[in-house]
Enzyme design. Structure first.
Site, mmCIF file in Angstrom:
data_model
loop_
_atom_site.group_PDB
_atom_site.id
_atom_site.type_symbol
_atom_site.label_atom_id
_atom_site.label_comp_id
_atom_site.label_asym_id
_atom_site.label_seq_id
_atom_site.Cartn_x
_atom_site.Cartn_y
_atom_site.Cartn_z
ATOM 1 N N VAL A 62 -15.650 6.773 -3.356
ATOM 2 C CA VAL A 62 -15.406 7.458 -2.100
ATOM 3 C C VAL A 62 -13.919 7.675 -1.812
ATOM 4 O O VAL A 62 -13.567 8.509 -0.979
ATOM 5 C CB VAL A 62 -16.057 6.669 -0.933
ATOM 6 C CG1 VAL A 62 -15.279 5.384 -0.640
ATOM 7 C CG2 VAL A 62 -16.180 7.523 0.328
ATOM 8 N N TYR A 63 -13.031 6.968 -2.494
ATOM 9 C CA TYR A 63 -11.603 7.102 -2.208
ATOM 10 C C TYR A 63 -11.127 8.521 -2.521
ATOM 11 O O TYR A 63 -11.265 9.011 -3.640
ATOM 12 C CB TYR A 63 -10.776 6.114 -3.023
ATOM 13 C CG TYR A 63 -10.981 4.654 -2.683
ATOM 14 C CD1 TYR A 63 -11.649 4.256 -1.523
ATOM 15 C CD2 TYR A 63 -10.510 3.662 -3.529
ATOM 16 C CE1 TYR A 63 -11.835 2.918 -1.225
ATOM 17 C CE2 TYR A 63 -10.691 2.316 -3.235
ATOM 18 C CZ TYR A 63 -11.360 1.948 -2.088
ATOM 19 O OH TYR A 63 -11.540 0.620 -1.800
ATOM 20 N N SER A 64 -10.574 9.153 -1.509
ATOM 21 C CA SER A 64 -10.079 10.528 -1.636
ATOM 22 C C SER A 64 -11.133 11.458 -2.227
ATOM 23 O O SER A 64 -10.828 12.364 -3.003
ATOM 24 C CB SER A 64 -8.798 10.576 -2.482
ATOM 25 O OG SER A 64 -7.781 9.802 -1.906
#
Length: 342
Positions: A62-64
């Site tokens: 989900v990061y960036s």
């Protein structure tokens, strides 16, 4: 760099690990404030960490919006075997009703997507990012066990779970002969010691490694925030960035006052002392740091090997400790009742 064993796996992990939440997300109000690093900056950050002895790098799908994994994969294209590569699954990665959670459907799809973005054929540590109240442990642990048996995952872990949830998962794994969690990621800092009430004793009793995220409480313990306001660059001062992790600011400023005093005795930054305090806690396996600049990373890595004195530890403990919660306090009250010599 010093190394510690990851639970009962026999794998040695650097006591400082690199978090990849600062990779990517330029222009995003949250990830941009965290770092927004591009490809060249990410390559340099990863190279600096590996050259300093860091061998665990942690990211999440989900990061960036997946860009963190893509940038990390590029940075590791020639050094994949130098790292224990960790990522996570659970948070929404698309608009569909099944684009999140612990279902076998989502976990298998998310795993393939992470492998593709990271440019690798296996993930060393695949972690559940948060609790899914809709999916039983039996479902997700069976899916993760299949991923291990397929060779796509080496070990499994979790993040942000309660002690009872981890214990239940370990029980399911034992009863069904499934791979068990070898690690837990938890928020833990001098202004966030809730983990000590149940999570810390649980991981110690069960032989589960403990990774710490946000050791500086979102920059609060960097020494750049005073009662008068921010005195330097910190994510907590960024416009639109949430007050995360939540802290008691007045109590937190008392902690920072002592942190600055201890840092002055060692002639290092308050951030380095805050990380060194965590490394002095026996349950901690690795402290995960994120950085926007190489000098920040270098300073954080410098906490490895920094030995705090008994006075340092006593002062920091006294200003930051929490009162025991029930049933901890009543168990402590009667802990000596079974000792025959008092």
């Amino acid at each position: 760099m010093k190394y510690r064993l990851l639970g009962n796996t026999g794998v040695w992990i650097s006591e400082i690990s690199l978090g990849a939440m600062t990779f990517g997300g330029s222009g995003d109000p949250i990830y941009g404030a965290l770092g927004g690093l591009g490809r060249d900056e990410t390559d340099r950050m990863v190279a600096a960490a590996l050259d300093a002895g860091v061998n665990l790098i942690d990211t999440a799908d989900v990061y960036s919006n997946g860009e963190s994994e893509e940038l990390l994969g590029h940075a590791l294209r020639h050094r994949r075997d130098d790292v224990v590569l960790a990522t996570k699954v659970h948070s929404p990665t698309g608009p569909g009703p099944n684009d999140a959670g612990w279902s076998r459907l989502h976990v298998m799809q998310a795993l393939e997507a992470s492998l593709r973005r990271l440019g690798t054929d296996h993930i060393d540590l695949y972690q559940l990012h948060n609790f899914d109240q809709f999916t039983p442990f039996e479902e997700v642990l069976a899916a993760l066990d299949d991923a291990v048996r397929q060779g796509k995952v080496r070990y499994i872990g979790a993040a942000n779970l309660a002690a009872w949830q981890v214990s239940k998962a370990l029980g399911v794994s034992a009863a069904r002969n499934l791979n068990r969690f070898v690690s837990l990621q938890s928020y833990y800092s001098l202004v966030g010691r809730d983990a000590e009430r149940d999570l810390v004793p649980m991981v110690q009793a069960e032989g589960v490694g403990l990774f710490v995220w946000s050791p500086l409480a979102g920059g609060f313990l960097s020494g750049k925030i005073s009662r008068e306001g921010a005195t330097g660059e910190t994510r907590r001062a960024a416009p639109g960035y949430p007050d995360f992790p939540p802290i008691d600011r007045e109590r937190g400023h008392d902690v920072v006052d002592v942190l600055r005093a201890v840092a002055a005795r060692h002639d290092v930054s308050p951030a380095r002392i805050a990380i060194a305090w965590l490394l002095a806690q026996p349950a901690v396996t690795s402290v995960t740091v994120g950085a926007r600049r190489i000098d920040q990373l270098t300073d954080n890595i410098g906490a490895s090997g920094l030995v705090l004195t008994a006075q340092d530890l006593s002062e920091l403990d006294e200003v930051s400790k929490l009162p025991p919660a029930y049933p901890n306090w009543i168990q402590e009250m009667f802990a000596g009742a079974r000792r025959p010599n008092g």
